[in-house]
Enzyme design. Sequence first.
Site, PDB file in Angstrom:
ATOM      1  N   HIS A  75     -81.912 -24.199 110.828  1.00  0.00           N
ATOM      2  CA  HIS A  75     -83.119 -23.885 110.049  1.00  0.00           C
ATOM      3  C   HIS A  75     -84.361 -24.561 110.638  1.00  0.00           C
ATOM      4  CE1 HIS A  75     -81.311 -22.328 106.044  1.00  0.00           C
ATOM      5  NE2 HIS A  75     -80.603 -21.947 107.086  1.00  0.00           N
ATOM      6  N   TYR A 203     -86.799 -24.219  97.499  1.00  0.00           N
ATOM      7  CA  TYR A 203     -86.917 -25.261  96.476  1.00  0.00           C
ATOM      8  C   TYR A 203     -87.872 -24.709  95.425  1.00  0.00           C
ATOM      9  CZ  TYR A 203     -84.727 -28.475  99.823  1.00  0.00           C
ATOM     10  OH  TYR A 203     -83.851 -29.089 100.689  1.00  0.00           O
ATOM     11  N   PRO A 295     -79.271 -36.055  95.052  1.00  0.00           N
ATOM     12  CA  PRO A 295     -79.095 -35.091  96.140  1.00  0.00           C
ATOM     13  C   PRO A 295     -80.369 -34.357  96.586  1.00  0.00           C
ATOM     14  CG  PRO A 295     -78.158 -34.246  94.092  1.00  0.00           C
ATOM     15  CD  PRO A 295     -78.550 -35.658  93.836  1.00  0.00           C
ATOM     16  N   LYS A 299     -79.860 -36.349 101.611  1.00  0.00           N
ATOM     17  CA  LYS A 299     -79.755 -37.476 102.549  1.00  0.00           C
ATOM     18  C   LYS A 299     -78.392 -38.162 102.565  1.00  0.00           C
ATOM     19  CE  LYS A 299     -83.801 -37.240 104.243  1.00  0.00           C
ATOM     20  NZ  LYS A 299     -83.864 -36.540 105.525  1.00  0.00           N
ATOM     21  N   TYR A 387     -88.060 -35.392 105.869  1.00  0.00           N
ATOM     22  CA  TYR A 387     -87.068 -34.366 105.506  1.00  0.00           C
ATOM     23  C   TYR A 387     -86.063 -34.157 106.638  1.00  0.00           C
ATOM     24  CZ  TYR A 387     -85.254 -29.862 103.827  1.00  0.00           C
ATOM     25  OH  TYR A 387     -84.442 -28.840 103.401  1.00  0.00           O
TER      26      TYR A 387
HETATM   27  P1  FAD Z   1     -67.028 -39.734 100.004  1.00  0.00           P
HETATM   28  O1  FAD Z   1     -67.289 -38.364 100.511  1.00  0.00           O
HETATM   29  O2  FAD Z   1     -67.153 -39.984  98.544  1.00  0.00           O
HETATM   30  O3  FAD Z   1     -65.578 -40.158 100.500  1.00  0.00           O
HETATM   31  C1  FAD Z   1     -64.912 -41.293  99.998  1.00  0.00           C
HETATM   32  C2  FAD Z   1     -63.417 -41.071 100.088  1.00  0.00           C
HETATM   33  O4  FAD Z   1     -62.738 -42.233  99.638  1.00  0.00           O
HETATM   34  C3  FAD Z   1     -62.947 -39.920  99.195  1.00  0.00           C
HETATM   35  O5  FAD Z   1     -62.157 -39.030  99.929  1.00  0.00           O
HETATM   36  C4  FAD Z   1     -62.180 -40.613  98.081  1.00  0.00           C
HETATM   37  O6  FAD Z   1     -61.145 -39.809  97.564  1.00  0.00           O
HETATM   38  C5  FAD Z   1     -61.671 -41.841  98.806  1.00  0.00           C
HETATM   39  N1  FAD Z   1     -61.336 -42.944  97.887  1.00  0.00           N
HETATM   40  C6  FAD Z   1     -62.004 -43.325  96.778  1.00  0.00           C
HETATM   41  N2  FAD Z   1     -61.393 -44.358  96.190  1.00  0.00           N
HETATM   42  C7  FAD Z   1     -60.311 -44.640  96.936  1.00  0.00           C
HETATM   43  C8  FAD Z   1     -59.276 -45.608  96.837  1.00  0.00           C
HETATM   44  N3  FAD Z   1     -59.218 -46.483  95.819  1.00  0.00           N
HETATM   45  N4  FAD Z   1     -58.313 -45.625  97.784  1.00  0.00           N
HETATM   46  C9  FAD Z   1     -58.341 -44.745  98.827  1.00  0.00           C
HETATM   47  N5  FAD Z   1     -59.287 -43.800  98.964  1.00  0.00           N
HETATM   48  C10 FAD Z   1     -60.275 -43.750  98.036  1.00  0.00           C
HETATM   49  N6  FAD Z   1     -75.640 -35.249 101.265  1.00  0.00           N
HETATM   50  C11 FAD Z   1     -76.335 -34.694 102.275  1.00  0.00           C
HETATM   51  O7  FAD Z   1     -76.589 -35.375 103.269  1.00  0.00           O
HETATM   52  N7  FAD Z   1     -76.776 -33.395 102.261  1.00  0.00           N
HETATM   53  C12 FAD Z   1     -76.561 -32.615 101.191  1.00  0.00           C
HETATM   54  O8  FAD Z   1     -76.918 -31.428 101.214  1.00  0.00           O
HETATM   55  C13 FAD Z   1     -75.873 -33.182 100.061  1.00  0.00           C
HETATM   56  N8  FAD Z   1     -75.623 -32.444  98.969  1.00  0.00           N
HETATM   57  C14 FAD Z   1     -74.808 -32.968  98.004  1.00  0.00           C
HETATM   58  C15 FAD Z   1     -74.512 -32.158  96.939  1.00  0.00           C
HETATM   59  C16 FAD Z   1     -73.680 -32.643  95.950  1.00  0.00           C
HETATM   60  C17 FAD Z   1     -73.360 -31.740  94.781  1.00  0.00           C
HETATM   61  C18 FAD Z   1     -73.119 -33.958  96.030  1.00  0.00           C
HETATM   62  C19 FAD Z   1     -72.176 -34.487  94.978  1.00  0.00           C
HETATM   63  C20 FAD Z   1     -73.419 -34.772  97.095  1.00  0.00           C
HETATM   64  C21 FAD Z   1     -74.273 -34.290  98.086  1.00  0.00           C
HETATM   65  N9  FAD Z   1     -74.581 -35.062  99.173  1.00  0.00           N
HETATM   66  C22 FAD Z   1     -75.377 -34.538 100.154  1.00  0.00           C
HETATM   67  C23 FAD Z   1     -74.027 -36.419  99.321  1.00  0.00           C
HETATM   68  C24 FAD Z   1     -72.770 -36.458 100.213  1.00  0.00           C
HETATM   69  O9  FAD Z   1     -71.822 -35.523  99.740  1.00  0.00           O
HETATM   70  C25 FAD Z   1     -72.170 -37.865 100.236  1.00  0.00           C
HETATM   71  O10 FAD Z   1     -73.186 -38.754 100.601  1.00  0.00           O
HETATM   72  C26 FAD Z   1     -70.986 -37.985 101.204  1.00  0.00           C
HETATM   73  O11 FAD Z   1     -69.846 -37.380 100.640  1.00  0.00           O
HETATM   74  C27 FAD Z   1     -70.665 -39.447 101.523  1.00  0.00           C
HETATM   75  O12 FAD Z   1     -69.491 -39.533 102.295  1.00  0.00           O
HETATM   76  P2  FAD Z   1     -68.529 -40.791 102.208  1.00  0.00           P
HETATM   77  O13 FAD Z   1     -67.435 -40.540 103.150  1.00  0.00           O
HETATM   78  O14 FAD Z   1     -69.323 -42.041 102.332  1.00  0.00           O
HETATM   79  O15 FAD Z   1     -68.001 -40.792 100.701  1.00  0.00           O
HETATM   80  C1  DHB Z   2     -78.307 -28.659  99.767  1.00  0.00           C
HETATM   81  C2  DHB Z   2     -78.424 -29.725  98.924  1.00  0.00           C
HETATM   82  C3  DHB Z   2     -79.640 -30.367  98.847  1.00  0.00           C
HETATM   83  O1  DHB Z   2     -79.783 -31.417  98.049  1.00  0.00           O
HETATM   84  C4  DHB Z   2     -80.734 -29.958  99.589  1.00  0.00           C
HETATM   85  O2  DHB Z   2     -81.922 -30.601  99.479  1.00  0.00           O
HETATM   86  C5  DHB Z   2     -80.588 -28.910 100.431  1.00  0.00           C
HETATM   87  C6  DHB Z   2     -79.359 -28.249 100.526  1.00  0.00           C
HETATM   88  C7  DHB Z   2     -77.009 -27.942  99.850  1.00  0.00           C
HETATM   89  O3  DHB Z   2     -76.027 -28.430  99.290  1.00  0.00           O
HETATM   90  O4  DHB Z   2     -76.969 -26.878 100.459  1.00  0.00           O
END
Ligand code: FAD
Ligand code: DHB
Length: 406
Positions: A75, A203, A295, A299, A387
């Site tokens: 994009h 948005y 979200p 980031k 962004y």
């Molecule tokens: P997680 O993905 O939470 O992974 C942690 C892992 O640890 C999981 O698999 C969990 O099961 C495991 N775990 C937990 N506790 C234990 C335990 N006790 N023992 C063993 N394992 C355990 N970010 C963006 O950059 N762009 C986006 O567009 C965006 N959109 C989002 C939309 C939504 C709806 C949500 C919810 C989040 C979004 N995010 C976005 C944020 C992004 O998804 C998270 O920042 C990302 O998942 C972080 O990764 P992580 O590996 O640090 O944590």
């Molecule tokens: C998505 C999520 C966001 O928070 C954003 O700013 C842009 C895209 C997504 O999940 O596609």
Amino acid sequence: MRRLRTQVVIVGAGPSGLLLSHLLGRRGIASIVVERRAREYVEQRVRAGLLEQSTVELLREAGVADRLDRGGLVHEGFELRFDGGQHRVPFTELTGWTTCMYGQQEVVKDLIRAREAAGGPMYFGVDDVAIFDMDTDSPRVTCTLEGEAAEIVGDFIAGCDGFHGVCRRSLPAGSFRAYEHVYPFAWLGILAAVAPSTEELIYGVHERGFALHSMRSPSISRLYLQVGPEEPLADWPDERIWAELRTRLAVDGREGLNEGPILSRGVTAMRSFVMEPMQYGRVFLAGDAAHIVPPSAAKGLNLAAADVRQLAAAFTAQYADGTRELLDRYSRDGLAAVWQGQEFSAVMTSLLHPFPTDGAYEARLRQARLRDLVTSRASATAFAESYVGLSRARLAATLATDPRLG
Ligand code: FAD
Ligand code: DHB
């Protein structure tokens, strides 16, 4: 009791834990990943989708971007809708950087396959993870592995277990400071089997609340609605979701949204959290385990990837030539980037969402900010630099040479 030994024990097989394990493996450093959930669950969990260019480059350098390069949607701008009008923010023209839409669960699948191909030990469905001896030279993880009590001893533990994980909660009381902010609304997100209505993200700021049109592929749309903080999903039948999206994303009263079967849905709380420092003894936290953002600015995953890039480099320096300097700086340098991401996420959240406490005055201020963003090139450039992640990359480069900023 089953006993295992490795260099870095990684708790959590989300994007942070898997990417760390993969980067370490490529540098000859052994790790064991323990994940509470089943493999199928982590591979299907729908979450982020917007990857910054620097995250894409990291995945490419790590050799796990083949599918991303084929299927990711690059994009160069997004659309901002407010007061019934539509405006384009051409972030690539303003910054030179692009973003890429590619589902987080696809990144996770790619990383799991890469670890599998490299023979890297990864255990799913691991219960009762607990961490001990954190400030000794041999920190340990105990758990139930394949039904059997197990102990994994490492030189270090990487806490990559997300916001609700066990690692942060296991650190001694008073060993870190927590900063937190909870927003008075949430996001209802859906994944729908329908072609995106436009090529770019939309948005939409509306008096009824924020709405976002996003996508995962040419046939899958991802859409979000601002809802109340404790909204039960049962209150949102399909027709209500689509009606609200149509209204909030309308242009001059014209509705034009492709609709299709909803494949999954969920409500996400809007919360900010940072722990300082992101380390205790030989335990290093990365990604959502150490910090989360609302979200709005997409980031979370990108900040997690930035942590992991730095932590992998720090472990590499430690094992390659015994220098602990990068590990000692991990938290300080990482937090500067984290707070930059926090600040922009807070700005974008307040720009896009009407707050329940807002009066007519706050609504006018939001309108003035939105107008400024679509009429002032200077404002749009500053916004676009954050962004796409350029501001954070610049901060990281400066930190490397000017420690006073840390
Ligand atoms: P997680 O993905 O939470 O992974 C942690 C892992 O640890 C999981 O698999 C969990 O099961 C495991 N775990 C937990 N506790 C234990 C335990 N006790 N023992 C063993 N394992 C355990 N970010 C963006 O950059 N762009 C986006 O567009 C965006 N959109 C989002 C939309 C939504 C709806 C949500 C919810 C989040 C979004 N995010 C976005 C944020 C992004 O998804 C998270 O920042 C990302 O998942 C972080 O990764 P992580 O590996 O640090 O944590
Ligand atoms: C998505 C999520 C966001 O928070 C954003 O700013 C842009 C895209 C997504 O999940 O596609």
